[in-house]
Design an enzyme around this catalytic site. Sequence first.
Site, PDB file in Angstrom:
ATOM      1  N   ASN A 175      75.246  16.930  91.137  1.00 45.87           N
ATOM      2  CA  ASN A 175      76.637  16.640  90.768  1.00 45.87           C
ATOM      3  C   ASN A 175      77.381  16.093  91.980  1.00 45.87           C
ATOM      4  O   ASN A 175      77.307  16.662  93.074  1.00 45.87           O
ATOM      5  CB  ASN A 175      77.347  17.923  90.295  1.00 45.87           C
ATOM      6  CG  ASN A 175      78.802  17.667  89.947  1.00 45.87           C
ATOM      7  OD1 ASN A 175      79.094  17.063  88.914  1.00 45.87           O
ATOM      8  ND2 ASN A 175      79.726  18.102  90.798  1.00 45.87           N
ATOM      9  N   GLU A 176      78.074  15.013  91.783  1.00 45.86           N
ATOM     10  CA  GLU A 176      78.921  14.408  92.825  1.00 45.86           C
ATOM     11  C   GLU A 176      78.222  14.435  94.188  1.00 45.86           C
ATOM     12  O   GLU A 176      78.752  14.968  95.175  1.00 45.86           O
ATOM     13  CB  GLU A 176      80.300  15.083  92.867  1.00 45.86           C
ATOM     14  CG  GLU A 176      81.044  14.868  91.552  1.00 45.86           C
ATOM     15  CD  GLU A 176      82.530  15.204  91.575  1.00 45.86           C
ATOM     16  OE1 GLU A 176      82.998  15.897  92.490  1.00 45.86           O
ATOM     17  OE2 GLU A 176      83.225  14.753  90.643  1.00 45.86           O
ATOM     18  N   TYR A 244      88.752  10.780  87.087  1.00 48.81           N
ATOM     19  CA  TYR A 244      89.972  11.518  86.771  1.00 48.81           C
ATOM     20  C   TYR A 244      91.140  10.581  87.068  1.00 48.81           C
ATOM     21  O   TYR A 244      91.246  10.079  88.186  1.00 48.81           O
ATOM     22  CB  TYR A 244      90.079  12.775  87.645  1.00 48.81           C
ATOM     23  CG  TYR A 244      89.073  13.841  87.253  1.00 48.81           C
ATOM     24  CD1 TYR A 244      89.324  14.680  86.178  1.00 48.81           C
ATOM     25  CD2 TYR A 244      87.876  13.999  87.952  1.00 48.81           C
ATOM     26  CE1 TYR A 244      88.403  15.666  85.808  1.00 48.81           C
ATOM     27  CE2 TYR A 244      86.955  14.978  87.584  1.00 48.81           C
ATOM     28  CZ  TYR A 244      87.230  15.808  86.515  1.00 48.81           C
ATOM     29  OH  TYR A 244      86.329  16.776  86.152  1.00 48.81           O
ATOM     30  N   GLU A 295      82.497  13.140  83.615  1.00 49.53           N
ATOM     31  CA  GLU A 295      83.734  13.921  83.693  1.00 49.53           C
ATOM     32  C   GLU A 295      84.878  12.928  83.643  1.00 49.53           C
ATOM     33  O   GLU A 295      84.891  11.962  84.412  1.00 49.53           O
ATOM     34  CB  GLU A 295      83.808  14.713  85.015  1.00 49.53           C
ATOM     35  CG  GLU A 295      82.758  15.789  85.127  1.00 49.53           C
ATOM     36  CD  GLU A 295      82.843  16.574  86.442  1.00 49.53           C
ATOM     37  OE1 GLU A 295      83.914  16.625  87.058  1.00 49.53           O
ATOM     38  OE2 GLU A 295      81.794  17.120  86.847  1.00 49.53           O
ATOM     39  N   GLN A 346      88.124  19.591  80.927  1.00 50.15           N
ATOM     40  CA  GLN A 346      87.034  20.485  80.531  1.00 50.15           C
ATOM     41  C   GLN A 346      87.395  21.160  79.201  1.00 50.15           C
ATOM     42  O   GLN A 346      88.521  21.019  78.736  1.00 50.15           O
ATOM     43  CB  GLN A 346      86.799  21.531  81.596  1.00 50.15           C
ATOM     44  CG  GLN A 346      86.448  20.937  82.949  1.00 50.15           C
ATOM     45  CD  GLN A 346      85.650  21.910  83.821  1.00 50.15           C
ATOM     46  OE1 GLN A 346      85.177  22.930  83.351  1.00 50.15           O
ATOM     47  NE2 GLN A 346      85.518  21.579  85.091  1.00 50.15           N
TER      48      GLN A 346
HETATM   49  O1  AHR Z   1      86.241  19.427  86.897  1.00 47.75           O
HETATM   50  C1  AHR Z   1      86.493  20.013  88.146  1.00 47.75           C
HETATM   51  C2  AHR Z   1      85.645  19.412  89.245  1.00 47.75           C
HETATM   52  O2  AHR Z   1      85.956  18.052  89.410  1.00 47.75           O
HETATM   53  C3  AHR Z   1      84.162  19.398  89.024  1.00 47.75           C
HETATM   54  O3  AHR Z   1      83.560  20.588  89.360  1.00 47.75           O
HETATM   55  C4  AHR Z   1      83.689  18.314  89.929  1.00 47.75           C
HETATM   56  O4  AHR Z   1      82.500  17.725  89.491  1.00 47.75           O
HETATM   57  C5  AHR Z   1      84.862  17.372  89.995  1.00 47.75           C
HETATM   58  O5  AHR Z   1      85.182  17.038  91.277  1.00 47.75           O
END
Ligand code: AHR
Length: 482
Positions: A175-176, A244, A295, A346
Site C-alpha cells: 500500500n502506498e 483524495y 482509495e 472508507q
Molecule cells: O484512508 C486513510 C489512509 O489514506 C490510508 O490508510 C492510506 O492508504 C491513505 O494515505
Amino acid sequence: MERICLLPCQSAGTIEPGIYGHFSEHIGGVFRDGVWVGEDASVPQTDGFRNFVIEKFRELNPPVLRWPGGCFAETYKWRDGIGPRDKRPVTMGWWYRNDGRLETNEVGIHEFTHFCEMVGAKPYVAANITGTTPMDMRDFMEYCNAPAGSTTLAKERGENGHEEPFDIPYWGIGNENWGGGGNMTPAQYAREYIKYVTLCDTVNLQGAKYVACGANAGDYRWTDGFMREYAHRVPLYALAFHYYCGASGDCVNFTKEQWDELVTRAGKLDDMIRRHSAAMELHDPEKKVKIIVDEWGCWHPGGSGPTKGFNLFEQQSTMRDGVITALSLNAFNNHCDRVVMANVAQLCNNLHCLFLTLGEDAIVTPTYWVFKMYKNHMGAKQIGTAIEGDKLSASASEKDGKITLTVANLSYEDEKEVEISLFGEGKKPESAVVTILGGDPHGHNTFDDPDAVKPMDPVTLQAADGKVTVKLPKASVALVEW
Ligand code: AHR
C-alpha cells in the site's frame, strides 16, 4: 435550458461492477464500534457485525471490499488475526501514534471474509510487503486459498473454523509504497512487486489477481517508472492509484467558493485517469494492465462525526460529498475501458463514508444513497453522453433493454432545467422515471434526523420524440431510467 444527449452508438465497453467497490481499514471507528461491535454487544448484530450495516450494505450489492488497509496493511501480521479471539495479541497498529488506540485483532481474515459473505462482496486483501517477507505473504495466500485439508496451513484454517478455501480473488502487493509503504522509487517498488508475485504465484491455484501499488494522485512519473521496470515480467491485473480530492473549509459549513473548489478538484479525476492510462500505454499498448482507483474521496478535517474526533478521520458527510460521489462514479463509468475497480474510502465512521454509527445509533450518508441510485450501471454497457451546459456531470449505460442515465448538478446555487434526449434511429421510449437526491448543498443526516437526505419518490415523465425535460435542483443527483 441545458442538454444531455445519450449516444447508444458510442460505448467504452462494459462497466465492471468492481467500480462500485469499497474499502474498510483497521483505523479509528471503521470496524471498532462501526462495522464490528462484537458478539456480546447489545447492539443488534450477527456474529459480531452490526445488523444495520450488514442489511443496508447488502442492498448495494457491493462487488468488492478492500481490507485491512491502507497504511495499516503495512504493519499487519495476518497470524495475529487467526485462532481463538480471546487469545489474539493486542498490538500497536499503523495508526497507534495518531490516536493511541491498540489493535485487538478481533477481526482477522476469518471474520473479514465472513462479513464479505454476509454482504455478498468479494474480499480484496492488501498484503504487507514492507514489514514482512515474500514467504510470509505466500504462506498467507496458502492459508487462505489451499484446498481443504491439503497442507498444514489449510488444516490450520480448518481447525480455525473454515475447511474450504476462502478463495480471495484479489491481492494487493503493498500500500502506498511511494510513501508509508517503504518510501520506494517506482523502479524499486517494481522489483519488489516482481519478487513477491514470482514467489506467491506458485501457490496461486485459483488464479487470483494481483494489484500493484499505483501513483499518488497525478504522479505520472510513478506510473511510467513502474511500468518501465515491470515490463510484463509477472502477472499483473491492475495498477491502483489513490486520489483524495482533499478538504476545502468545514465539512458542513463551507462557503460557495469552497464548494466550487472541492468540486473542481474532484473533477480532476477524469483527466488523471486519462493521463495514467496514456503513461501506461507507452509500455502496454494493448492495455492488458487495468486501472484501479484503490482509495478515493473527500478528506475533510476530522471531528465533525458522532464521536467528535475520537474516531480518527471520522467526518460528517453532506450533499457536497454526495455530488462528488456522483461525479467520481460518472468518471469511472466513462473510463470503463481501463478502470475495472474503484474503492471509496472508507466504509464507516471515517473519510467519505457510507455509514455513521455511535452505540446503537446508525445512519446512512448521502454517499450511500448515490451508490444505491447508481446500481443499474454495474455490469451494464456504458454508452456515451454529450453535455451541452455548465456544471453538469453525467454517465449512462444500457442493460436488459433499460437505459440508465445518472447526472449530477454541480452548482451550489442554481437549479438546472435539462433536456435529455436519446440519439439514434429506432423506437423512442415513451416515458422516463426520474429519481432525485439532494437540493441543499449542506444537507446531511444525523441520528435525530436520519432521513434529512434521501431520494425523493420517483416521478414518471412522458417523453416527446424521445425527449424529457428534468428540473435538477441545485446540489443534486438524478437517476433517469428509460
Ligand atoms: O484512508 C486513510 C489512509 O489514506 C490510508 O490508510 C492510506 O492508504 C491513505 O494515505
